[in-house]
Design a protein around this motif. Structure first.
Motif, short mmCIF file in Angstrom:
data_model
loop_
_atom_site.label_atom_id
_atom_site.label_comp_id
_atom_site.label_asym_id
_atom_site.label_seq_id
_atom_site.Cartn_x
_atom_site.Cartn_y
_atom_site.Cartn_z
N ASP A 2 127.87 40.14 27.47
CA ASP A 2 126.54 39.79 27.97
C ASP A 2 126.60 38.70 29.02
O ASP A 2 125.79 38.67 29.93
CB ASP A 2 125.65 39.32 26.82
N TRP A 3 127.52 37.75 28.90
CA TRP A 3 127.60 36.65 29.85
C TRP A 3 128.52 37.03 31.01
O TRP A 3 129.57 37.63 30.82
CB TRP A 3 128.12 35.38 29.17
N GLN A 11 120.92 33.87 38.17
CA GLN A 11 119.86 33.29 37.34
C GLN A 11 119.55 31.86 37.80
O GLN A 11 118.38 31.49 37.95
CB GLN A 11 120.27 33.31 35.88
N PRO A 21 111.43 31.98 33.99
CA PRO A 21 112.62 32.26 33.17
C PRO A 21 112.61 33.62 32.46
O PRO A 21 113.65 34.30 32.46
CB PRO A 21 112.64 31.10 32.17
N PRO A 22 111.49 34.07 31.87
CA PRO A 22 111.56 35.38 31.21
C PRO A 22 111.85 36.53 32.17
O PRO A 22 112.41 37.55 31.77
CB PRO A 22 110.16 35.54 30.59
N CYS A 24 113.92 36.42 34.66
CA CYS A 24 115.30 36.42 35.15
C CYS A 24 116.29 36.00 34.07
O CYS A 24 117.29 35.36 34.35
CB CYS A 24 115.43 35.57 36.40
N SER A 25 116.01 36.40 32.85
CA SER A 25 116.98 36.14 31.78
C SER A 25 118.24 36.95 32.07
O SER A 25 118.21 37.93 32.83
CB SER A 25 116.40 36.56 30.43
N LEU A 26 119.33 36.56 31.48
CA LEU A 26 120.57 37.32 31.69
C LEU A 26 120.40 38.77 31.23
O LEU A 26 120.93 39.69 31.85
CB LEU A 26 121.74 36.66 30.97
N LYS A 27 119.61 38.97 30.17
CA LYS A 27 119.34 40.33 29.70
C LYS A 27 118.57 41.12 30.76
O LYS A 27 118.88 42.29 31.02
CB LYS A 27 118.56 40.28 28.38
N GLN A 28 117.57 40.50 31.37
CA GLN A 28 116.80 41.16 32.43
C GLN A 28 117.69 41.47 33.64
O GLN A 28 117.58 42.55 34.23
CB GLN A 28 115.63 40.26 32.88
#
Length: 174
Positions: A2-3, A11, A21-22, A24-28
């Motif tokens: 994930d990272w 990000q 922030p929501p 451009c989360s790493l998940k997004q």
């Protein structure tokens, strides 16, 4: 995984440009990619997908075997053929893509320094992670270890770049 240091740099750049922030989360960010493998061209298109004007300067307009050899081929070996075709297609598409500019150009330290004089400029830079914090006169062992960092400005008092390294919690000058 994930990272990813490249995604973490995107990000940080987006957050500095006031992207919530929501969004451009790493998940997004990962969800916006078409591949698990992250190359610099992917980062450019990712930033452009948020409406950020990007210029990508590279020493080669190809993601073929010679690029992988320079970047530590062991890391890329399992996906190199598919990645090369995908990234080469991104290079070819750049001329007609809004917000994306890809040029074959080597940027020297002085040119990078001058570009970062403008407070509106950020630079995501692929560096050899072994060299980033190496002690002077002590060359590191091993192959190139690609690592992305975000250059956020200059420190004129120490003649160094201000670096946000996603693998470290502190802001560093190098």
């Amino acid at each position: 995984a994930d990272w990813d240091c490249g995604l973490a740099c995107v990000q940080m750049a987006l957050l500095s440009l006031d992207v919530p922030p929501p969004a451009c989360s790493l998940k997004q960010l990962r969800a916006r990619l078409s591949s698990d493998s992250v190359w610099t061209a992917d980062l450019v298109y990712l930033l452009a997908s948020y409406g950020i004007q990007c210029e990508y300067l590279t020493s080669e307009l190809s993601a073929g075997a010679s690029s992988a050899e320079k970047a530590g081929s062991a890391f890329y070996a399992s996906s190199l053929e598919a990645d090369a075709a995908r990234v080469d297609a991104l290079f070819a598409r750049a001329a007609s893509e809004e917000g994306v500019s890809i040029r074959c150009c080597k940027l020297g330290a002085n040119e990078l320094w001058n570009a970062l004089r403008d407070d509106d400029q950020l630079a995501i830079v692929l560096v050899d992670g072994r060299m980033l914090y190496a002690r002077a006169g002590r060359p590191p062992d091993g192959d190139f270890e690609g690592h992305y960092v975000l250059l956020v400005g200059l420190d004129d008092t120490t003649d160094s770049f201000r670096v946000k390294d996603p693998a470290r919690s502190d802001r560093t000058a190098v």
